[in-house]
Design a protein around this motif. Structure first.
Motif, short mmCIF file in Angstrom:
data_model
loop_
_atom_site.label_atom_id
_atom_site.label_comp_id
_atom_site.label_asym_id
_atom_site.label_seq_id
_atom_site.Cartn_x
_atom_site.Cartn_y
_atom_site.Cartn_z
N LEU A 38 0.83 -1.21 0.00
CA LEU A 38 0.00 0.00 0.00
C LEU A 38 0.86 1.26 0.00
N TYR A 39 1.91 1.27 0.82
CA TYR A 39 2.83 2.41 0.84
C TYR A 39 3.49 2.58 -0.52
N ASP A 40 3.93 1.47 -1.11
CA ASP A 40 4.56 1.53 -2.43
C ASP A 40 3.59 2.09 -3.47
N ASN A 41 2.34 1.61 -3.44
CA ASN A 41 1.33 2.11 -4.38
C ASN A 41 1.11 3.60 -4.20
N MET A 42 0.95 4.01 -2.96
CA MET A 42 0.69 5.42 -2.66
C MET A 42 1.87 6.29 -3.10
N ASN A 43 3.07 5.89 -2.75
CA ASN A 43 4.24 6.68 -3.12
C ASN A 43 4.41 6.77 -4.62
N TRP A 44 4.21 5.67 -5.32
CA TRP A 44 4.36 5.69 -6.77
C TRP A 44 3.27 6.54 -7.41
N ALA A 45 2.02 6.32 -7.03
CA ALA A 45 0.91 7.09 -7.62
C ALA A 45 1.10 8.58 -7.37
N CYS A 46 1.51 8.94 -6.16
CA CYS A 46 1.68 10.36 -5.83
C CYS A 46 2.91 10.97 -6.50
N SER A 47 3.80 10.15 -7.03
CA SER A 47 4.91 10.69 -7.82
C SER A 47 4.45 11.00 -9.25
N GLN A 48 3.27 10.49 -9.60
CA GLN A 48 2.72 10.67 -10.95
C GLN A 48 1.59 11.70 -11.02
N VAL A 49 0.86 11.86 -9.91
CA VAL A 49 -0.30 12.76 -9.87
C VAL A 49 -0.27 13.60 -8.59
N ASP A 50 -1.07 14.63 -8.56
CA ASP A 50 -1.16 15.51 -7.39
C ASP A 50 -2.02 14.86 -6.31
N CYS A 51 -1.41 14.53 -5.20
CA CYS A 51 -2.12 13.88 -4.08
C CYS A 51 -2.34 14.85 -2.93
N SER A 52 -2.43 16.13 -3.21
CA SER A 52 -2.56 17.12 -2.15
C SER A 52 -3.83 16.94 -1.32
N VAL A 53 -4.85 16.27 -1.85
CA VAL A 53 -6.08 16.03 -1.07
C VAL A 53 -5.83 15.12 0.12
N LEU A 54 -4.64 14.50 0.17
CA LEU A 54 -4.30 13.59 1.27
C LEU A 54 -3.56 14.29 2.41
N ARG A 55 -3.19 15.54 2.21
CA ARG A 55 -2.47 16.26 3.27
C ARG A 55 -3.38 16.50 4.46
N GLN A 56 -2.77 16.62 5.64
CA GLN A 56 -3.54 16.89 6.86
C GLN A 56 -4.32 18.18 6.67
N GLY A 57 -5.61 18.15 7.04
CA GLY A 57 -6.49 19.30 6.88
C GLY A 57 -7.21 19.33 5.55
N CYS A 58 -6.85 18.43 4.65
CA CYS A 58 -7.50 18.36 3.33
C CYS A 58 -8.61 17.30 3.35
N PRO A 59 -9.50 17.32 2.35
CA PRO A 59 -10.71 16.49 2.39
C PRO A 59 -10.52 14.98 2.55
N CYS A 60 -9.42 14.43 2.06
CA CYS A 60 -9.28 12.98 2.09
C CYS A 60 -8.25 12.48 3.10
N PHE A 61 -7.81 13.35 4.01
CA PHE A 61 -6.82 12.93 5.00
C PHE A 61 -7.40 11.91 5.98
N TYR A 62 -8.62 12.13 6.43
CA TYR A 62 -9.27 11.19 7.36
C TYR A 62 -10.17 10.24 6.61
N PRO A 63 -10.24 8.99 6.95
CA PRO A 63 -9.48 8.40 8.04
C PRO A 63 -8.00 8.30 7.66
N ASP A 64 -7.16 8.57 8.63
CA ASP A 64 -5.71 8.59 8.44
C ASP A 64 -5.17 7.17 8.52
N THR A 65 -5.46 6.39 7.48
CA THR A 65 -4.98 5.01 7.40
C THR A 65 -4.25 4.80 6.08
#
Length: 107
Positions: free
Chosen positions: A36-63
């Motif tokens: 999962l970490y590998d997938n997330m890191n790779w995908a976020c190197s290709q696209v803007d994942c700013s919605v996952l930052r703390q305080g952004c809409p998709c941060f919670y649940p923080d899993t």
């Protein structure tokens, strides 16, 4: 009209109808955290994942599962929703059920 032409016409129509069905990509629940970490890191190197930052809409649940699913879907949507864009070494799952929640929109 030949039968071959008619068959091709029908196949084209069916294919277009399938493309109109909205789909999303999420992580398979059985995927281990390292993948999962590998997938997330790779995908976020290709696209803007700013919605996952703390305080952004998709941060919670923080899993890791949630963040990986959002990241994988961002990649999948940006690349045209092709099944191979949700493979992630066989850890992605295409769904027709919108996984959006609260203010986190899966596009």
């Amino acid at each position: 009209m030949s039968l071959i032409f008619l068959a091709l016409l029908l196949l084209g129509t069916a294919s277009e109808a399938t493309n109109d069905v909205k789909t999303w990509c999420v992580a398979k629940p059985s995927t281990d955290e390292t993948a999962l970490y590998d997938n997330m890191n790779w995908a976020c190197s290709q696209v803007d994942c700013s919605v996952l930052r703390q305080g952004c809409p998709c941060f919670y649940p923080d899993t890791v599962m949630n963040h990986a699913s959002v990241a994988m879907n961002l990649y999948y949507q940006s690349r045209g929703r092709n099944k191979w864009n949700c493979d992630f070494k066989n850890s992605g799952l295409i769904t027709v059920t919108d996984p959006s929640y609260g203010s986190c929109s899966y596009q």
